[in-house]
Each structure stands twice: as structure tokens, then as C-alpha cells.
Design a protein around this motif. Sequence first.
Motif, PDB file in Angstrom:
ATOM      1  N   GLU A  90       0.911  -1.307   0.150  1.00 25.85           N
ATOM      2  CA  GLU A  90      -0.027   0.075   0.044  1.00 25.85           C
ATOM      3  C   GLU A  90       0.793   1.241  -0.143  1.00 25.85           C
ATOM      4  OE1 GLU A  90      -3.205  -0.018  -0.328  1.00 25.85           O
ATOM      5  OE2 GLU A  90      -3.545  -2.322   0.035  1.00 25.85           O
ATOM      6  N   PRO A 134      -0.743  -3.863  12.431  1.00 27.12           N
ATOM      7  CA  PRO A 134      -1.235  -2.291  11.846  1.00 27.12           C
ATOM      8  C   PRO A 134      -0.568  -1.582  12.052  1.00 27.12           C
ATOM      9  CG  PRO A 134      -2.649  -3.313  13.840  1.00 27.12           C
ATOM     10  CD  PRO A 134      -1.659  -4.373  13.641  1.00 27.12           C
ATOM     11  N   LYS A 190       0.759   0.336   8.745  1.00 29.51           N
ATOM     12  CA  LYS A 190       0.522   1.776   8.282  1.00 29.51           C
ATOM     13  C   LYS A 190       1.599   2.643   8.089  1.00 29.51           C
ATOM     14  CE  LYS A 190      -2.580   5.460   8.300  1.00 29.51           C
ATOM     15  NZ  LYS A 190      -3.690   5.485   7.156  1.00 29.51           N
ATOM     16  N   ILE A 193       2.374   4.901   4.661  1.00 28.16           N
ATOM     17  CA  ILE A 193       2.249   6.345   4.457  1.00 28.16           C
ATOM     18  C   ILE A 193       3.844   7.046   4.311  1.00 28.16           C
ATOM     19  CG2 ILE A 193       0.254   6.596   5.976  1.00 28.16           C
ATOM     20  CD1 ILE A 193       2.249   7.094   8.387  1.00 28.16           C
ATOM     21  N   TRP A 196       4.912  10.260  10.971  1.00 29.15           N
ATOM     22  CA  TRP A 196       5.010   8.867  10.274  1.00 29.15           C
ATOM     23  C   TRP A 196       4.741   8.098  11.343  1.00 29.15           C
ATOM     24  CZ3 TRP A 196       9.813   9.033   6.986  1.00 29.15           C
ATOM     25  CH2 TRP A 196       9.453   9.701   5.856  1.00 29.15           C
ATOM     26  N   GLU A 205       1.380   8.346  13.659  1.00 27.44           N
ATOM     27  CA  GLU A 205       0.176   7.938  12.926  1.00 27.44           C
ATOM     28  C   GLU A 205       0.206   6.420  12.829  1.00 27.44           C
ATOM     29  OE1 GLU A 205      -1.844   8.482   8.368  1.00 27.44           O
ATOM     30  OE2 GLU A 205      -0.242   9.910   9.149  1.00 27.44           O
ATOM     31  N   ALA A 206       1.420   5.991  12.662  1.00 29.53           N
ATOM     32  CA  ALA A 206       1.367   4.600  12.555  1.00 29.53           C
ATOM     33  C   ALA A 206       1.210   3.806  13.939  1.00 29.53           C
ATOM     34  CB  ALA A 206       2.802   3.830  12.345  1.00 29.53           C
ATOM     35  N   ALA A 250      -2.688   3.690  14.493  1.00 27.89           N
ATOM     36  CA  ALA A 250      -3.355   2.510  13.850  1.00 27.89           C
ATOM     37  C   ALA A 250      -3.433   1.199  14.612  1.00 27.89           C
ATOM     38  CB  ALA A 250      -2.480   2.254  12.601  1.00 27.89           C
TER      39      ALA A 250
END
Length: 331
Positions: A107, A271, A275, A279, A322, A325-326, A329
Motif C-alpha cells: 500500500e 497494523p 500503516k 504512509i 509517520w 500515525e502508525a 493505527a
Amino acid sequence: MNYCRLWAAALSTSVLASGAFAADLPGKGVTVQPIQSTISEETFQTLLVNKALEKLGYDVQETREVDYNVAYTSLAAGDATFTAVNWAPLHDDMYRAAGGDKVFYREGAYVTGAAQGYLIDRKTAEQYHITNVEQMKDPKIARLFDANGNGKADMTGCTPGWGCEAALNAQLEAYGLNATVDNNQGNYAAMIADTITRYKEGKPIFYYTWTPYWVSDVLVPGRDVVWLQVPFSVVPGEKNGTTELPNGKNYGFKVNTMHIVANRAWAEKNPAAAKLFAIMKLPLKDINAQNSAMHAGKNSEAEIEQQTDGWIAAHQALFDGWVKEAAAAAG
């Protein structure tokens, strides 16, 4: 840019170093096995991901270096966790053969705008009005690039197993160039070093390369060398595949995107890491700059690590974002 100095200056202000994410790290107790190709210039990309994973608490093992095809089979089998150097579409055949999206998590886009193709020195291009690789069918043109006296153009190709050799072989055959061009394959680093030596001696050169890589900082397109177009698109595995750009020009290869690819089962259980993989984004120009530093002699493991730490320090808020945000998740 002095990455080392920036790194040292930023250590005291690092959000992560202060322990902002110290509690309940999502990667605690989880082992990560990074894997990459044997191209040392791809270490920077991998190491940057490793360091972000470590901030999430993952136990990141020393990166293993293998050929690309082995990397994909290792990831599919769960013997490795991720690679940061999946080239699309260049590696699509290897990706699909190893299991594709069923076994891989892919992703986001880590690096965009990676070009590749054929180049010759600008002096010869302008003197003989060479703009298209098809002109190498002319024995007189081909002989200009003859390095060993057999009358054929010597083209610096790529290392077998990288994926580019399949495209080069297919194109040279389709363009009817095998009679006048020798596609030299082997250790790319050694071959391109010889090519650069020939250029410095004032001799014509003909070679394949890609970006991001240090070669285009030494032989600068537009200044020292020029890209050659191709007569038509040839994409192995794609009957109607096209490499033509929106402006109508065609340099023989699609512009590639580099992705972080992980074992899907592992990514679904982690997760936060998944993530992170989705990103992270790294500018191509920054890879070129780091690769140039390596080519200038700053290529030891310690120096590459310093360069990576320097990049993080220069982009600390982005890097911390980063990781934050990770971590979120993970729930």
C-alpha cells in the motif's frame, strides 16, 4: 547538505528521543526481518524504514541482502518481513510469480518518478544526430560505440536477475539490434565504472541506467549525456503495454514507483507497521544525494547510518509524524 551535523543538532529536540511514544509501543516483542537487494545504494531506503520500525518498538534484525527473486520468495514464505525496494512495474513478473497480492501487502508509494533507459554521450549524439536507439541498426553508428574491436556497439547493460535484463533483451531483439549491438551483462558497478572511464577519455559511450542512482549525478543527462528514445513500446509480459509518455516521447520504460512490500499475514497482525509502510514517502532527489555521497567514498556501514540519521534529523517532524500515525493505527 551535512546530514551528520543536522542529526547531531536535532537529537536534543527529537520528539521520539524524549519518549513521546515510549509507552505501549505496538511493536514490543515482535521481530522484523528486513530484506533488500545486493545493491548497496538501496541500503538508505531500507535503513530509514528500519529506524521508524524501531521507534515503534519492533525488534529489527540486521538486513539480509539477496537477489530480487529470492527476496520475493522469502517474503512470500514468511522467512522475511519486508523489502523497501519493490519496483513497479519492473518487478511485476517476480511479484506475481511469488504469489502477488494474496501473499504480499503493498500500500502507498514510497518513491515516485524513477526513470530508466538508454543513454549516450552528448558529444556523439549531437555530432551524428542520434536521438533514437533504433539508429544503432546502422553499422556506421554502431561502430562509434565499439569498445572491443568487433564492429558492434558495446552497451553497458545490467546485472542478470535485476529484471531490467529481460526488458533490454526483449527490446534489442524487437528493434533488430542484436546484429549491431552487444548487450553487456554482468556486475553493473564494474561495467559502469569502465563506461565512465571511457567517457573521461573522450570516447563515445552507450549504456543503460536508472534513477535514483548516483550515475546520473556523475554523467548528468542534458549536460554530459542524453536519453535515447525507442521506435515503439516493448513491455515483456504485456502484449499491448505502452511506455509512451503523455508528451508523445518514448524512452522504452515506464516511469517506476518503488513500494514497501511486506508479508501480508505479518502485516495484518501488525497494523502499526502496515500503516507505516503505507504512509512513508522518500523524495527521489534525496536518494540521489545520498547515493552520490556513497560514490564519493562515504560508503561504509557507519557512514550510511550517519547519512540516514542525518536525513531523519533534517525531516524530524515528518519522521515523527509517520511514527505517531502508525502507532495510532494499532488502536
